[in-house]
Write a protein that holds these residues in place. Sequence first.
Motif, PDB file in Angstrom:
ATOM      1  N   LEU A  36      13.659  75.296  -3.943  1.00 15.78           N
ATOM      2  CA  LEU A  36      14.636  75.978  -4.482  1.00 15.78           C
ATOM      3  C   LEU A  36      15.492  76.559  -3.255  1.00 15.78           C
ATOM      4  O   LEU A  36      17.040  76.529  -3.588  1.00 15.78           O
ATOM      5  N   GLN A  37      15.134  76.582  -2.055  1.00 18.80           N
ATOM      6  CA  GLN A  37      16.047  76.708  -0.783  1.00 18.80           C
ATOM      7  C   GLN A  37      16.792  75.552  -0.596  1.00 18.80           C
ATOM      8  O   GLN A  37      18.000  75.559  -0.357  1.00 18.80           O
ATOM      9  N   LYS A  89      19.515  75.742  -3.263  1.00 23.31           N
ATOM     10  CA  LYS A  89      20.427  76.989  -2.740  1.00 23.31           C
ATOM     11  C   LYS A  89      21.509  76.578  -1.817  1.00 23.31           C
ATOM     12  O   LYS A  89      22.517  76.871  -2.162  1.00 23.31           O
ATOM     13  N   LEU A 110      22.364  84.077  -6.934  1.00 28.16           N
ATOM     14  CA  LEU A 110      21.232  83.658  -5.770  1.00 28.16           C
ATOM     15  C   LEU A 110      20.988  84.489  -4.553  1.00 28.16           C
ATOM     16  O   LEU A 110      20.367  84.062  -3.612  1.00 28.16           O
ATOM     17  N   TRP A 144      17.499  84.851  -4.287  1.00 29.57           N
ATOM     18  CA  TRP A 144      16.709  83.782  -3.987  1.00 29.57           C
ATOM     19  C   TRP A 144      16.527  84.020  -2.525  1.00 29.57           C
ATOM     20  O   TRP A 144      16.643  83.248  -1.715  1.00 29.57           O
ATOM     21  N   VAL A 200       8.850  83.149  -4.898  1.00 28.24           N
ATOM     22  CA  VAL A 200      10.046  82.608  -5.655  1.00 28.24           C
ATOM     23  C   VAL A 200       9.933  83.111  -7.399  1.00 28.24           C
ATOM     24  O   VAL A 200      10.873  82.694  -7.948  1.00 28.24           O
ATOM     25  N   TYR A 245      12.899  85.412  -8.393  1.00 29.08           N
ATOM     26  CA  TYR A 245      14.050  85.063  -8.022  1.00 29.08           C
ATOM     27  C   TYR A 245      14.625  85.225  -9.509  1.00 29.08           C
ATOM     28  O   TYR A 245      14.110  84.670 -10.444  1.00 29.08           O
TER      29      TYR A 245
END
Length: 396
Positions: A72-73, A76, A87, A90, A95, A98
């Motif tokens: 996810l990073q 992002k 975001l 995030w 997670v 998020y």
Amino acid sequence: MMKKKGTNNFSLLSLFLFLGLILTDGLSIGVGVGIGGGDGDDGGVWIGGGNPNSNPGSAPKQQTTNAAYNALQSWKSAITEDPSGVLKTWVGEDVCSYRGVFCSGSLITSIDLNKANLKGTIVKDLSLLSDLTILHLNSNRFFGQIPDSFKNLDSLQELDLSNNRFSGSFPQVTLYIPNLVYLDLRFNNFTGSIPENLFNKQLDAILLNNNQFTGEIPGNLGYSTASVINLANNKLSGEIPTSFGITGSKLKEVLFLNNQLTGCIPESVGLFSDIEVFDVSFNSLMGHVPDTISCLSEIEVLNLGHNKFSGDLPDLVCTLRNLINLTVSFNFFSGFSSQCSSLSVGFDFTGNCIPGKGYQRPQPDCSAIPGGQLSCLRIPAQPLTCAAISVGLSSP
């Protein structure tokens, strides 16, 4: 006395050398050094790795690797615009907190970022989310390609990439997502042909409308297991495949409107006993409307408008019990029965060649019927028996 002093000096020197070796060895292997006074941790500053309170022989505590966090990073960082601040949440390794991310226990099972207005690309790292079953990205500004790594999303069942800015040819990787049942690629800029294997895949919904697909509809269309097929608003040409309906699939909605289709409607359309919506408007289909349409007992919306159909509208079509809207406008029909005249539902027959009716084509336009020489297969069954058609058309 001299001997005693020498002994003391030697002991002192040994102590300094011993401490020096410890200090040098500690720095050389990167073990943290404690600086500051006080008992325990009070007032101390810890620099470097390791735990100041751990036993000398114990290994330093390692941070747990989180594949979902990394995935996810990575995604992002590939998103360049986030006007709604979606975001901003995030952050950190939790997670499941998020926004748009949904978990079962500690496992990510769904991502829903519909209407988030994000701009960016889709990263291959998302394939690390092995438990993901739903990915909905409707109404954003994602562009580029769908990563080939998506074929590793073994749990993915729903993929909605509609209303974005994806381009290029049909994303073949979607055909290799093993458990996918819902594919929505509407309102993008995909080009080229629709692959034949799409209709061999065990999908329940195939939504490809409002792209730039070209070429013919694959001949195995009729073998699809989907209940909804939407190919509207593309640039598809050629005829509706004769396989259409042969397998008696459970189609409920078929939308081919606003393409460049030609030829006849296959007689086998009557085998779709569960169909509720059939829209082929704004094409160049010709010939007669097959009587077998009257076998569509569940049909609610039937739109044949803006084509080049001719002849009489079959009487039985107007007796369909569930019909809500029947549109045959802007064709070249020459008549319809009293059954159609007495329809209490929406019935639009403007722009045809029906004598004595208003809002029809001017007579010169009706003197040369397009496709008048076109021969469409007709089922010689009087009276029409839908069960017999099913047997006849399904037989080799």
